[in-house]
Design a protein around this motif. Structure first.
Motif, short mmCIF file in Angstrom:
data_model
loop_
_atom_site.label_atom_id
_atom_site.label_comp_id
_atom_site.label_asym_id
_atom_site.label_seq_id
_atom_site.Cartn_x
_atom_site.Cartn_y
_atom_site.Cartn_z
N GLN A 181 5.17 -3.46 -10.49
CA GLN A 181 5.83 -3.89 -11.73
C GLN A 181 4.94 -4.83 -12.53
O GLN A 181 4.88 -4.73 -13.76
CB GLN A 181 7.17 -4.57 -11.43
CG GLN A 181 8.24 -3.61 -10.99
CD GLN A 181 8.51 -2.53 -12.03
OE1 GLN A 181 8.65 -2.81 -13.21
NE2 GLN A 181 8.56 -1.29 -11.57
N PHE A 182 4.23 -5.75 -11.86
CA PHE A 182 3.29 -6.63 -12.57
C PHE A 182 2.30 -5.79 -13.37
O PHE A 182 2.01 -6.07 -14.52
CB PHE A 182 2.42 -7.46 -11.60
CG PHE A 182 3.10 -8.52 -10.80
CD1 PHE A 182 4.39 -8.92 -11.03
CD2 PHE A 182 2.39 -9.13 -9.77
CE1 PHE A 182 4.98 -9.91 -10.26
CE2 PHE A 182 2.96 -10.12 -9.00
CZ PHE A 182 4.26 -10.50 -9.25
N GLU A 183 1.78 -4.78 -12.70
CA GLU A 183 0.73 -3.97 -13.29
C GLU A 183 1.23 -3.08 -14.41
O GLU A 183 0.44 -2.67 -15.26
CB GLU A 183 0.03 -3.15 -12.21
CG GLU A 183 -0.74 -4.04 -11.24
CD GLU A 183 -1.50 -3.26 -10.19
OE1 GLU A 183 -1.41 -2.02 -10.15
OE2 GLU A 183 -2.19 -3.91 -9.37
N LYS A 184 2.50 -2.78 -14.45
CA LYS A 184 3.06 -1.93 -15.50
C LYS A 184 3.59 -2.72 -16.68
O LYS A 184 3.76 -2.18 -17.76
CB LYS A 184 4.19 -1.07 -14.94
CG LYS A 184 3.74 -0.03 -13.95
CD LYS A 184 4.92 0.73 -13.40
CE LYS A 184 4.48 1.72 -12.33
NZ LYS A 184 5.62 2.37 -11.70
N SER A 185 3.86 -3.99 -16.48
CA SER A 185 4.51 -4.81 -17.50
C SER A 185 3.58 -5.09 -18.67
O SER A 185 2.42 -5.46 -18.49
CB SER A 185 4.98 -6.13 -16.88
OG SER A 185 5.52 -6.96 -17.87
N GLU A 186 4.11 -4.94 -19.88
CA GLU A 186 3.35 -5.29 -21.07
C GLU A 186 3.39 -6.79 -21.33
O GLU A 186 2.52 -7.33 -21.99
CB GLU A 186 3.88 -4.52 -22.28
CG GLU A 186 3.58 -3.04 -22.20
CD GLU A 186 3.96 -2.31 -23.47
OE1 GLU A 186 3.99 -2.94 -24.53
OE2 GLU A 186 4.21 -1.10 -23.38
N LEU A 201 0.45 -12.50 -1.60
CA LEU A 201 1.35 -13.29 -2.44
C LEU A 201 2.74 -13.45 -1.83
O LEU A 201 3.59 -14.15 -2.39
CB LEU A 201 1.48 -12.64 -3.82
CG LEU A 201 0.20 -12.56 -4.66
CD1 LEU A 201 0.50 -11.92 -6.01
CD2 LEU A 201 -0.43 -13.93 -4.84
N GLY A 202 2.98 -12.79 -0.70
CA GLY A 202 4.27 -12.90 -0.04
C GLY A 202 5.40 -12.22 -0.79
O GLY A 202 6.52 -12.72 -0.82
N ILE A 203 5.08 -11.08 -1.40
CA ILE A 203 6.07 -10.32 -2.17
C ILE A 203 6.03 -8.86 -1.73
O ILE A 203 5.23 -8.49 -0.88
CB ILE A 203 5.82 -10.43 -3.69
CG1 ILE A 203 4.40 -9.92 -4.02
CG2 ILE A 203 6.00 -11.88 -4.16
CD1 ILE A 203 4.07 -9.90 -5.49
N LYS A 204 6.86 -8.05 -2.32
CA LYS A 204 6.88 -6.62 -2.00
C LYS A 204 5.87 -5.86 -2.86
O LYS A 204 5.56 -6.27 -3.97
CB LYS A 204 8.28 -6.04 -2.23
CG LYS A 204 9.32 -6.63 -1.29
CD LYS A 204 10.66 -5.94 -1.50
CE LYS A 204 11.72 -6.56 -0.63
NZ LYS A 204 11.72 -6.11 0.73
N GLN A 205 5.39 -4.74 -2.32
CA GLN A 205 4.43 -3.91 -3.05
C GLN A 205 5.01 -3.44 -4.37
O GLN A 205 4.31 -3.36 -5.37
CB GLN A 205 4.01 -2.72 -2.17
CG GLN A 205 3.01 -1.79 -2.81
CD GLN A 205 3.67 -0.67 -3.62
OE1 GLN A 205 4.73 -0.19 -3.27
NE2 GLN A 205 3.04 -0.27 -4.69
#
Length: 88
Positions: free
Chosen positions: A59-64, A50-54
């Motif tokens: 954060q994506f995975e933790k976000s509600e 995705l061309g982003i940082k790990q």
């Protein structure tokens, strides 16, 4: 006896694969993380694709309430429907 009103919408036909649910329960992870694991990817792999940082993937995975554009990108990468990543 009181009747229960049934509401339907366009997402009624969206299913979460059993394998995803099993990963969520066995590893105690969010649905986004379960899809990543199911697809055999690490957070680093996703970040690179995705061309982003790990850290952003974490954060994506933790976000509600992940941002819609992030969910759309993940759905494309994981080859699933957007609705399958949100459980809404």
């Amino acid at each position: 006896m009181e009747s229960i009103q049934l509401f339907t919408d366009e997402h009624d036909d969206v299913l979460i694969p059993n394998e995803i649910v099993e990963i969520m329960l066995s590893k105690d992870v969010t649905i986004q993380a379960a899809w990543r694991i199911y697809r055999g990817l690490t957070q680093k792999d996703v970040a690179e694709k995705l061309g982003i940082k790990q850290a952003a993937v974490s954060q994506f995975e933790k976000s509600e309430n992940p941002r819609k554009d992030n969910i759309e990108r993940l759905a494309q990468l994981y080859q699933c429907k957007v609705e399958q990543l949100t459980m809404d």
